[in-house]
Design a protein around this motif. Structure first.
Motif, PDB file in Angstrom:
ATOM      1  N   GLU A  90      50.178  35.517  33.526  1.00 22.68           N
ATOM      2  CA  GLU A  90      49.887  36.362  34.683  1.00 22.68           C
ATOM      3  C   GLU A  90      48.552  35.981  35.310  1.00 22.68           C
ATOM      4  N   THR A  91      47.566  35.663  34.477  1.00 20.85           N
ATOM      5  CA  THR A  91      46.263  35.233  35.000  1.00 20.85           C
ATOM      6  C   THR A  91      46.360  33.861  35.644  1.00 20.85           C
ATOM      7  N   ARG A 104      48.032  34.026  38.858  1.00 16.24           N
ATOM      8  CA  ARG A 104      47.344  34.986  39.733  1.00 16.24           C
ATOM      9  C   ARG A 104      48.220  36.192  40.058  1.00 16.24           C
ATOM     10  N   ASN A 125      48.115  38.918  38.347  1.00 18.29           N
ATOM     11  CA  ASN A 125      47.418  40.142  37.941  1.00 18.29           C
ATOM     12  C   ASN A 125      46.295  40.516  38.908  1.00 18.29           C
ATOM     13  N   THR A 126      46.208  39.797  40.016  1.00 18.45           N
ATOM     14  CA  THR A 126      45.302  40.169  41.102  1.00 18.45           C
ATOM     15  C   THR A 126      46.153  40.378  42.358  1.00 18.45           C
ATOM     16  N   SER A 185      49.859  37.636  29.166  1.00 22.11           N
ATOM     17  CA  SER A 185      48.562  37.826  29.829  1.00 22.11           C
ATOM     18  C   SER A 185      48.041  36.520  30.410  1.00 22.11           C
ATOM     19  N   ARG A 200      42.684  26.634  34.536  1.00 21.65           N
ATOM     20  CA  ARG A 200      43.548  26.517  35.710  1.00 21.65           C
ATOM     21  C   ARG A 200      43.254  25.195  36.403  1.00 21.65           C
TER      22      ARG A 200
END
Length: 218
Positions: free
Chosen positions: A85-86, A89, A91-92, A82, A12
């Motif tokens: 989404e990570t 952010r 998935n948080t 996946s 990131r």
């Protein structure tokens, strides 16, 4: 088809260009639909063709995540979902407060789709006595004067949906209360100190673009 080396790890960067950040959620939606349709792999060329964008742009945008596909195969759809989404952010869970429980604010309180993108409104504030004390979509509405009492240190985002003549003073209140990011839905361009993130999302500005393009064609 652009060259796509073996799949690697994601990272990131500190800062991603805004146009890329606007496109990545669109790619994510496309990929989720592809997965639902039973598709296991997808190339940047196929994604670009079906979304009407340049294949090179797709590869460049996804390159910010450091994930790459396999030569002549493309990206594994489930893995790419996946990673995105990570990276985004989604998935948080990030919590926020809403200021202004009028028609637009109420619509946002009822939009449970925000939770799918990692955002949840923890409380709302208004000055209308008919609104204060209500629970809309599972979110309690407090009087604006109670912000200092209700505010929790882990909440950093404020959504601004108040009338334009109140936008700046409410924004100042939000900042004084410790919020460091404002999602501004008003057509007023608020002034904030350095270090405070502002995202302006004026529905009326987009409406002006629609009107202009519609009538330019005529």
């Amino acid at each position: 088809m652009p060259s796509e080396p073996e799949q690697g790890e994601q990272r990131r960067p500190a800062l991603v260009p805004e146009p890329t950040l606007y496109r990545l959620p669109i790619y994510l939606t496309y990929l989720k639909l592809a997965l639902k349709a039973g598709q296991k792999y997808v190339s940047s060329t196929k994604m670009a063709r079906e979304m009407g964008v340049d294949p090179t742009q797709v590869t460049k945008d996804l390159g910010h995540t450091a994930i790459v596909g396999k030569t002549r195969v493309g990206y594994e759809v489930e893995s790419l979902i996946s990673v995105l989404e990570t990276f985004l952010r989604f998935n948080t869970v990030e919590y926020g407060y809403l200021f202004g429980a009028g028609s637009l604010g109420t619509a946002l309180l009822l939009d449970h789709g925000l939770a799918q993108f990692g955002f949840s409104i923890k409380a709302a504030f208004d000055i209308n006595p008919d609104k204060v004390g209500l629970n809309i979509g599972g979110t309690t509405i407090y009087h604006l004067d109670d912000f200092g009492r209700v505010k929790k240190p882990d909440v950093k985002i404020g959504i601004l949906t108040v009338p334009v003549d109140q936008a700046q003073c409410v924004a100042d209140l939000m900042i004084d209360g410790g919020l460091t990011a404002i999602w501004n839905f008003t057509s007023f361009r608020i002034r904030v100190p350095d270090g405070v993130v502002v995202q302006n999302t004026s529905l009326y500005a987009h409406l002006a673009v629609i009107f202009n393009r519609l009538h330019a064609k005529e």
